[in-house]
Scaffold this active site. Sequence first.
Site, PDB file in Angstrom:
ATOM      1  N   TYR A   1       0.871  -1.177   0.000  1.00 23.40           N
ATOM      2  CA  TYR A   1       0.000   0.000   0.000  1.00 23.40           C
ATOM      3  C   TYR A   1       0.913   1.233   0.000  1.00 23.40           C
ATOM      4  O   TYR A   1       1.419   1.646   1.036  1.00 23.40           O
ATOM      5  CB  TYR A   1      -0.889   0.020   1.236  1.00 23.40           C
ATOM      6  CG  TYR A   1      -1.976  -1.016   1.285  1.00 23.40           C
ATOM      7  CD1 TYR A   1      -2.283  -1.830   0.194  1.00 23.40           C
ATOM      8  CD2 TYR A   1      -2.735  -1.189   2.448  1.00 23.40           C
ATOM      9  CE1 TYR A   1      -3.293  -2.776   0.261  1.00 23.40           C
ATOM     10  CE2 TYR A   1      -3.751  -2.135   2.511  1.00 23.40           C
ATOM     11  CZ  TYR A   1      -4.015  -2.928   1.420  1.00 23.40           C
ATOM     12  OH  TYR A   1      -5.018  -3.859   1.494  1.00 23.40           O
TER      13      TYR A   1
ATOM     14  N   PHE B   1     -12.897  -3.983   0.374  1.00 25.42           N
ATOM     15  CA  PHE B   1     -13.870  -3.129  -0.316  1.00 25.42           C
ATOM     16  C   PHE B   1     -15.252  -3.258   0.331  1.00 25.42           C
ATOM     17  O   PHE B   1     -16.251  -3.524  -0.345  1.00 25.42           O
ATOM     18  CB  PHE B   1     -13.951  -3.469  -1.805  1.00 25.42           C
ATOM     19  CG  PHE B   1     -12.719  -3.166  -2.596  1.00 25.42           C
ATOM     20  CD1 PHE B   1     -11.872  -2.128  -2.226  1.00 25.42           C
ATOM     21  CD2 PHE B   1     -12.381  -3.920  -3.705  1.00 25.42           C
ATOM     22  CE1 PHE B   1     -10.718  -1.852  -2.943  1.00 25.42           C
ATOM     23  CE2 PHE B   1     -11.232  -3.649  -4.435  1.00 25.42           C
ATOM     24  CZ  PHE B   1     -10.401  -2.607  -4.049  1.00 25.42           C
ATOM     25  N   PRO B   2     -15.355  -3.044   1.651  1.00 25.65           N
ATOM     26  CA  PRO B   2     -16.650  -3.186   2.327  1.00 25.65           C
ATOM     27  C   PRO B   2     -17.678  -2.162   1.873  1.00 25.65           C
ATOM     28  O   PRO B   2     -18.877  -2.349   2.093  1.00 25.65           O
ATOM     29  CB  PRO B   2     -16.296  -3.009   3.809  1.00 25.65           C
ATOM     30  CG  PRO B   2     -15.058  -2.173   3.797  1.00 25.65           C
ATOM     31  CD  PRO B   2     -14.290  -2.626   2.590  1.00 25.65           C
ATOM     32  N   LEU B   3     -17.195  -1.080   1.252  1.00 23.86           N
ATOM     33  CA  LEU B   3     -18.102  -0.064   0.716  1.00 23.86           C
ATOM     34  C   LEU B   3     -18.144  -0.116  -0.806  1.00 23.86           C
ATOM     35  O   LEU B   3     -18.508   0.861  -1.462  1.00 23.86           O
ATOM     36  CB  LEU B   3     -17.691   1.323   1.198  1.00 23.86           C
ATOM     37  CG  LEU B   3     -17.848   1.539   2.713  1.00 23.86           C
ATOM     38  CD1 LEU B   3     -17.335   2.903   3.136  1.00 23.86           C
ATOM     39  CD2 LEU B   3     -19.299   1.364   3.128  1.00 23.86           C
ATOM     40  N   GLY B   4     -17.752  -1.247  -1.356  1.00 24.23           N
ATOM     41  CA  GLY B   4     -17.883  -1.449  -2.786  1.00 24.23           C
ATOM     42  C   GLY B   4     -16.669  -1.092  -3.606  1.00 24.23           C
ATOM     43  O   GLY B   4     -16.610  -1.415  -4.794  1.00 24.23           O
ATOM     44  N   GLY B   5     -15.697  -0.390  -3.040  1.00 29.11           N
ATOM     45  CA  GLY B   5     -14.512  -0.007  -3.805  1.00 29.11           C
ATOM     46  C   GLY B   5     -14.843   0.832  -5.013  1.00 29.11           C
ATOM     47  O   GLY B   5     -14.215   0.720  -6.060  1.00 29.11           O
TER      48      GLY B   5
ATOM     49  N   LEU C   1     -23.660   0.231  -4.358  1.00 32.21           N
ATOM     50  CA  LEU C   1     -23.985   0.757  -3.038  1.00 32.21           C
ATOM     51  C   LEU C   1     -24.945   1.940  -3.091  1.00 32.21           C
ATOM     52  O   LEU C   1     -25.370   2.435  -2.055  1.00 32.21           O
ATOM     53  CB  LEU C   1     -22.708   1.143  -2.287  1.00 32.21           C
ATOM     54  CG  LEU C   1     -21.864  -0.042  -1.815  1.00 32.21           C
ATOM     55  CD1 LEU C   1     -20.688   0.440  -1.003  1.00 32.21           C
ATOM     56  CD2 LEU C   1     -22.689  -1.004  -0.989  1.00 32.21           C
TER      57      LEU C   1
END
Length: 290
Positions: A65, A218-222, A227
């Site tokens: 990262y 990607f819990p928010l969709g990336g 979403l």
Amino acid sequence: MSPDSPASHDFLLGGDLPIKRIGFGAMRLSANGFTGPARDPETGRAVLRRAIELGVNHIDTASFYRSNDGTVSANALIREALHPYPDALVLATKVGPWDTPDGGLRQTDDPAALRPMIEANLETLDVDRLDLVYLRVGAMEPPHGQSIAAQFETLSAMREEGLIRHLGLSNVDTGHLAEARAVAPVAAVQNHFHAGKRDDAELLTACVEAGIAFVPFFPLGGGSSDLSADRLAKVAERHGATVPQIALAWLLASAPVTLAIPGTGSPTHLAENIAAGSITLTPEDLADLA
């Protein structure tokens, strides 16, 4: 945080590490993605310090990262902002991808390549032992049918040496999970899963049955448009919340082993993400989101 909210209770990672169910993903600290133009490092350090102030005790990172020019890296920011680390802080990292000379990433299936990756994480985070290390397999979809036993055996040996506390898997299927568990205990699984992408239900069920943490990346969709679906917006309006907050609340409600690691380079978004832990979805909400 409401005492009835899913995030109000700790999850016992690997049977011995209590962690909050909303943590922090470090991917967007150094750049907006795995690589990209460098972000302001001082803002990144401020976000990390604020995360700890808000009660976060689980940070998910990786040595790859970093910004595309290599000047800013998530591991360095974490070390600079938080070392010496709070006693309760759990640092999770992943190995498998490696940096290429052109600044990109390439996946390796060579077990011998893993030790230098572990050593790099130990050095850049300035720790003697890594709390949780995921073996990252493949890119975005699990490589079905590919054996991971040799790589997991290598990580297991380093766990026996005391360099790693707990082992995890990333981007895998149920076959990979069974194969790895025959080698060593698996504490966590990290796959691509969110309110708009639910095709890992079988793997999630396996994790629930074994008490293994399920930690979606990607819990928010990336960036996925899924979403913004009407069903999420409807529930968000009911709670006076944002769509991302409801997406995180749904993840936590989906199973008792699910942990959320939303990432951001913004202090405002950080506070919004953490606040999602106070939302308790009703049976009506869950029916609307089914």
